[in-house]
Enzyme design. Structure first.
Site, PDB file in Angstrom:
ATOM      1  N   CYS A   1      82.091  49.265 116.011  1.00 33.96           N
ATOM      2  CA  CYS A   1      81.662  49.988 114.861  1.00 33.96           C
ATOM      3  C   CYS A   1      80.938  51.356 115.466  1.00 33.96           C
ATOM      4  O   CYS A   1      81.621  52.260 116.205  1.00 33.96           O
ATOM      5  CB  CYS A   1      80.947  49.356 113.864  1.00 33.96           C
ATOM      6  SG  CYS A   1      80.946  50.217 112.279  1.00 33.96           S
TER       7      CYS A   1
ATOM      8  N   HIS B   1      83.871  44.102 112.520  1.00 35.09           N
ATOM      9  CA  HIS B   1      82.711  43.504 112.978  1.00 35.09           C
ATOM     10  C   HIS B   1      83.279  41.963 113.566  1.00 35.09           C
ATOM     11  O   HIS B   1      83.000  41.305 112.847  1.00 35.09           O
ATOM     12  CB  HIS B   1      81.616  43.364 112.299  1.00 35.09           C
ATOM     13  CG  HIS B   1      80.897  45.014 112.308  1.00 35.09           C
ATOM     14  ND1 HIS B   1      79.970  45.410 113.223  1.00 35.09           N
ATOM     15  CD2 HIS B   1      80.995  45.755 111.171  1.00 35.09           C
ATOM     16  CE1 HIS B   1      79.509  46.323 112.792  1.00 35.09           C
ATOM     17  NE2 HIS B   1      80.201  46.694 111.855  1.00 35.09           N
TER      18      HIS B   1
ATOM     19  N   GLU C   1      81.824  39.862 115.414  1.00 31.24           N
ATOM     20  CA  GLU C   1      80.436  39.204 115.761  1.00 31.24           C
ATOM     21  C   GLU C   1      79.919  38.867 114.502  1.00 31.24           C
ATOM     22  O   GLU C   1      79.085  37.971 114.457  1.00 31.24           O
ATOM     23  CB  GLU C   1      79.570  40.235 116.517  1.00 31.24           C
ATOM     24  CG  GLU C   1      78.691  41.071 115.732  1.00 31.24           C
ATOM     25  CD  GLU C   1      79.418  42.290 115.495  1.00 31.24           C
ATOM     26  OE1 GLU C   1      80.762  42.667 115.534  1.00 31.24           O
ATOM     27  OE2 GLU C   1      78.756  43.283 114.757  1.00 31.24           O
TER      28      GLU C   1
HETATM   29  N1  LIG Z   1      77.898  49.135 111.115  1.00 31.11           N
HETATM   30  C1  LIG Z   1      78.079  50.437 111.829  1.00 31.11           C
HETATM   31  O1  LIG Z   1      78.054  50.278 113.043  1.00 31.11           O
HETATM   32  C2  LIG Z   1      77.868  51.613 111.090  1.00 31.11           C
HETATM   33  C3  LIG Z   1      78.402  52.782 111.899  1.00 31.11           C
HETATM   34  C4  LIG Z   1      77.871  53.890 111.389  1.00 31.11           C
HETATM   35  N2  LIG Z   1      76.561  54.205 111.218  1.00 31.11           N
HETATM   36  C5  LIG Z   1      78.730  54.444 110.120  1.00 31.11           C
HETATM   37  O2  LIG Z   1      78.158  54.285 109.084  1.00 31.11           O
HETATM   38  O3  LIG Z   1      79.956  54.786 110.374  1.00 31.11           O
END
Ligand SMILES: NC(=O)CC[C@H](N)C(=O)O
Length: 229
Positions: free
Chosen positions: A86, A194, A196
């Site tokens: 992410c 994600h 994790e």
């Molecule tokens: N969960 C995250 O890592 C979000 C990544 C980034 N802040 C976004 O909104 O795209």
């Protein structure tokens, strides 16, 4: 095998990454602050999700100048495993360790829900414990996950089999449904979903577990040790 979880001001998935390594693999893992200048002790670097530097300018655009990123580049060159999740994926593209960029979601909305991914390449160190083409459920939570690159780059990604995960139902407008890509050598992977957050049925899905076992098994293969699970 030793893991590092990088921590930037504003990271918020660092603890989940740490716990995933600890609970799924039981291997040693350390938090490493963004000012660190030595990653030589680590075999795998996890670049976690979050809102590093408040997502100012663009997600990852400031973090990529953190001192630790020079060490991440060195580790990548040495063939160590680097996984950006992410915001970590956004940082790796901003740092030039992966091609392309992540733009605002087509909907202009933050999307936070489960997605079905297809494993488009199971020959990487991060995906070897999945079947080719397998469908897995992994959550997303992002505002800027809309992967973009120019036509030549896309052709190269396709020709080199660097598209590792695709969305079954595209949540953000990403080019050719791309959810995750790797570098040409295959040792650096970035993905918006994600894994994790998907390591126990209590979380709704444990389909992310095999990313972690894949990494350990790939490392053990490289070092002539027995595989796990
Ligand atoms: N969960 C995250 O890592 C979000 C990544 C980034 N802040 C976004 O909104 O795209």
């Amino acid at each position: 095998m030793k893991f590092a979880v990088l921590v930037f001001p504003g990271s918020n998935c660092d603890i989940d990454c740490y716990k995933a390594v600890e609970d799924v693999l039981g291997e040693p893992v350390d938090y490493v602050w963004h000012t660190a200048t030595d990653l030589s002790a680590y075999d795998c670097i996890l670049v976690p999700g979050g809102f590093s530097y408040g997502d100012y300018l663009r997600c990852g655009a400031i973090s990529r100048f953190a001192p630790v990123m020079n060490e991440v580049a060195k580790a990548a060159e040495q063939g160590k495993f680097i996984l950006g999740i992410c915001n970590g994926f956004q940082i790796l593209t901003e740092a030039g360790l992966l091609p392309g960029a992540l733009r605002r979601n087509m909907s202009m909305k933050f999307r936070c829900h489960d997605t079905v991914l297809q494993v488009a390449n199971n020959t990487t160190p991060f995906t070897r414990d999945y079947a080719q083409g397998e469908e897995i459920v992994i959550p997303i939570a992002h505002g800027e996950g809309n992967y973009y690159c120019d036509e030549d780059t896309l052709a190269r990604l396709q020709a080199n089999n660097q598209i590792v995960f695709t969305y079954k139902s595209n949540p953000n407008g990403s080019l050719t449904d791309i959810a995750g890509i790797c570098n040409e050598q295959g040792n650096v992977l970035g993905m918006m979903p994600h894994p994790e957050r998907a390591v126990d049925q209590l979380l709704g899905t444990d389909d992310g577990k095999r990313m972690f076992t894949s990494i350990l098994n790939a490392w053990r293969d490289k070092h002539g040790a027995a595989s796990v699970r």
